[in-house]
Enzyme design. Structure first.
Site, PDB file in Angstrom:
ATOM      1  N   HIS A 211       0.801  -1.232   0.000  1.00 19.58           N
ATOM      2  CA  HIS A 211       0.000   0.000   0.000  1.00 19.58           C
ATOM      3  C   HIS A 211       0.829   1.276   0.000  1.00 19.58           C
ATOM      4  CE1 HIS A 211       1.034  -0.209   4.258  1.00 19.58           C
ATOM      5  NE2 HIS A 211       0.701   1.066   4.348  1.00 19.58           N
TER       6      HIS A 211
HETATM    7  C1  UD1 Z   1      -2.003   5.070   6.176  1.00 18.37           C
HETATM    8  C2  UD1 Z   1      -0.708   5.538   6.864  1.00 18.37           C
HETATM    9  C3  UD1 Z   1       0.323   4.437   6.810  1.00 18.37           C
HETATM   10  C4  UD1 Z   1      -0.222   3.110   7.319  1.00 18.37           C
HETATM   11  C5  UD1 Z   1      -1.492   2.788   6.556  1.00 18.37           C
HETATM   12  C6  UD1 Z   1      -2.109   1.490   7.018  1.00 18.37           C
HETATM   13  C7  UD1 Z   1      -0.179   7.946   6.634  1.00 18.37           C
HETATM   14  C8  UD1 Z   1       0.682   8.933   5.965  1.00 18.37           C
HETATM   15  N1  UD1 Z   1      -0.124   6.672   6.154  1.00 18.37           N
HETATM   16  O1  UD1 Z   1      -1.700   4.900   4.784  1.00 18.37           O
HETATM   17  O2  UD1 Z   1       1.421   4.797   7.625  1.00 18.37           O
HETATM   18  O3  UD1 Z   1       0.738   2.108   7.100  1.00 18.37           O
HETATM   19  O4  UD1 Z   1      -2.423   3.854   6.761  1.00 18.37           O
HETATM   20  O5  UD1 Z   1      -3.177   1.141   6.207  1.00 18.37           O
HETATM   21  O6  UD1 Z   1      -0.882   8.270   7.555  1.00 18.37           O
HETATM   22  N2  UD1 Z   1      -9.017   4.625   1.741  1.00 18.37           N
HETATM   23  C9  UD1 Z   1     -10.268   4.064   1.652  1.00 18.37           C
HETATM   24  N3  UD1 Z   1     -10.873   3.675   2.812  1.00 18.37           N
HETATM   25  C10 UD1 Z   1     -10.309   3.827   4.027  1.00 18.37           C
HETATM   26  C11 UD1 Z   1      -9.038   4.425   4.100  1.00 18.37           C
HETATM   27  C12 UD1 Z   1      -8.398   4.813   2.951  1.00 18.37           C
HETATM   28  O7  UD1 Z   1     -10.830   3.901   0.592  1.00 18.37           O
HETATM   29  O8  UD1 Z   1     -10.907   3.419   5.043  1.00 18.37           O
HETATM   30  C13 UD1 Z   1      -8.330   5.005   0.490  1.00 18.37           C
HETATM   31  C14 UD1 Z   1      -8.574   6.389   0.024  1.00 18.37           C
HETATM   32  O9  UD1 Z   1      -8.612   6.388  -1.361  1.00 18.37           O
HETATM   33  C15 UD1 Z   1      -7.338   7.132   0.482  1.00 18.37           C
HETATM   34  C16 UD1 Z   1      -6.275   6.057   0.369  1.00 18.37           C
HETATM   35  O10 UD1 Z   1      -6.940   4.839   0.687  1.00 18.37           O
HETATM   36  O11 UD1 Z   1      -7.084   8.254  -0.286  1.00 18.37           O
HETATM   37  C17 UD1 Z   1      -5.108   6.231   1.283  1.00 18.37           C
HETATM   38  O12 UD1 Z   1      -5.531   6.338   2.651  1.00 18.37           O
HETATM   39  P1  UD1 Z   1      -4.643   7.171   3.685  1.00 18.37           P
HETATM   40  O13 UD1 Z   1      -5.247   7.086   5.034  1.00 18.37           O
HETATM   41  O14 UD1 Z   1      -4.350   8.529   3.162  1.00 18.37           O
HETATM   42  O15 UD1 Z   1      -3.246   6.437   3.672  1.00 18.37           O
HETATM   43  P2  UD1 Z   1      -2.893   4.884   3.704  1.00 18.37           P
HETATM   44  O16 UD1 Z   1      -2.285   4.561   2.396  1.00 18.37           O
HETATM   45  O17 UD1 Z   1      -4.010   4.035   4.208  1.00 18.37           O
END
Ligand code: UD1
Length: 374
Positions: A211
């Site tokens: 991810h």
């Molecule tokens: C975040 C953390 C990372 C951790 C990871 C675990 C930061 C910078 N990164 O990364 O350290 O290892 O979580 O999973 O804080 N999305 C969904 N549903 C959700 C959550 C996210 O669809 O419930 C999608 C969205 O498109 C979003 C993308 O995932 O834009 C990324 O989510 P985000 O929370 O920004 O970062 P992670 O890649 O999950």
């Protein structure tokens, strides 16, 4: 009667629920003088990224959800800060507790520090040395905003010392060990059903989770990884737990169909299911920090698709290997997946992450510090 001391515990993303659960439970059960208010930033919001962990880890639902959701780093971090500030002012906690290294961690630490509320950082002192990783920025800044830095390992203590943070540092061990030990009996009971659900045989498959922006945000790299997994899938069963960010990037590439050929695609799983899949895998491919460590503790060889790791202890005896070129994934994986000697060597390695009592130490130090403030 003495007033209860108030601590605000801020969580928001999947790994934070896991590493916080044993501490939350310990405070609720054995530190009744602390009134704990758990706030969810809303960074992760899909049920399989959030809700399921509260259920599985048997911790109360957060008192409040700020529903900040996704966005760019600045959008997400500032949204959490804006919504958290009035919350802190409303609850007037004597301490704010932040676990890990996500945008939620940084946002909560900075907001509290600027309101002159002491910050306790769980999992302090980790350093990958790679400042291009968003989490590395979050870790460094959070440690420097903290009053208490709870270090999971001796390496983390040394990192904090070298940055002049010795006076606030405590070696507690890793709360993820505590979390894992709590659920292992459930893993023991559930793993057969999990393998059956995906039609997998123990030690006859490779588990993949990816991810990190460095792997999934660049279409050329993502395509190369997809091609490598596809080649690997012709030799051994591959199960890929697809994180929402990765799913979105694959959809953008219109690569879902190609990925599907030869490998099992599944949605993110709960904690017990994920540990079951790690424990029985011949090898794990990941870019997650937590999964590198869980593989190590469950004695499963790991290939980490990154240039660095914040958990260098996992690299001992090649239990975990850093691989950067996607083309080499199939050969590297097949080499370790079939290596019986490697597995028994990993089994003999000492666990450097603690004794399963980190949360007891964290809660005790926290209560002592809170009492000294009053
Ligand atoms: C975040 C953390 C990372 C951790 C990871 C675990 C930061 C910078 N990164 O990364 O350290 O290892 O979580 O999973 O804080 N999305 C969904 N549903 C959700 C959550 C996210 O669809 O419930 C999608 C969205 O498109 C979003 C993308 O995932 O834009 C990324 O989510 P985000 O929370 O920004 O970062 P992670 O890649 O999950």
């Amino acid at each position: 009667m003495v007033d209860k001391i108030r601590a605000l515990f801020v969580v928001g993303a999947r790994p934070q629920f896991i590493k916080s659960a044993p501490v939350i439970r310990e405070i609720i059960e054995n530190h009744r003088g602390i009134k704990l208010i758990v706030v969810h930033s809303g960074q992760h919001y899909d049920p399989e990224m959030s809700e399921i962990f509260f259920r599985e880890l048997q911790i109360p639902r957060p008192s409040l959800n700020l529903h900040t959701g996704s966005g760019s780093h600045a959008t997400q971090t500032s949204a959490i800060m804006k919504r958290l500030e009035p919350t802190i002012l409303r609850f007037k906690p004597q301490f704010v507790i932040v676990p890990g290294d996500t945008n939620t961690t940084l946002a909560a630490a900075v907001t509290a520090a600027k309101l002159e509320i002491p910050v306790a950082h769980i999992e302090a002192g980790l350093r990958s040395g790679d400042i291009h990783m968003p989490e590395e920025i979050n870790r460094r800044l959070t440690d420097h905003c903290s009053t208490l830095a709870f270090a999971p390992t001796k390496t983390a203590v040394a990192n904090l010392n070298s940055e002049g943070l010795r006076d606030r540092t405590y070696l507690t061990g890793d709360t993820m060990v505590d979390a894992m030990e709590t659920v292992l009996p459930y893993v023991q009971r559930r793993q057969g059903a999990v393998l059956e659900q995906f039609q997998l045989n123990s030690l006859r498959y490779v588990l993949v989770t990816l991810h990190r922006p460095s792997n999934v945000d660049d279409p050329t790299r993502l395509r190369a990884i997809r091609a490598a997994l596809h080649r690997l899938g012709k030799r051994i069963r591959v199960i890929f737990l697809v994180h929402p960010r990765t799913l979105e990037r694959l959809r953008r590439l219109r690569e879902m169909r190609q990925v599907h050929a030869g490998i099992i695609l599944a949605s993110p799983q709960g904690y017990v299911e994920t540990l079951s899949l790690i424990r029985n895998a011949a090898c794990v491919i990941t870019d997650s920090g937590g999964i590198q460590k869980e593989s190590f503790m469950l004695h499963v060889p790991c290939i980490t698709l990154r240039t660095s790791t914040e958990w260098p202890e996992t690299l001992r005896n090649h239990a975990n290997r850093l691989v950067t070129n996607p083309k080499t994934i199939p050969s590297k994986v097949l080499q370790v997946a079939l290596d019986e000697d490697l597995r028994s060597q990993i089994r003999r390695l000492k666990n450097p992450f603690g004794d399963g009592r980190a949360s007891v130490r964290v809660a005790r130090i926290l209560e002592r510090a809170l009492r000294n403030l009053n």
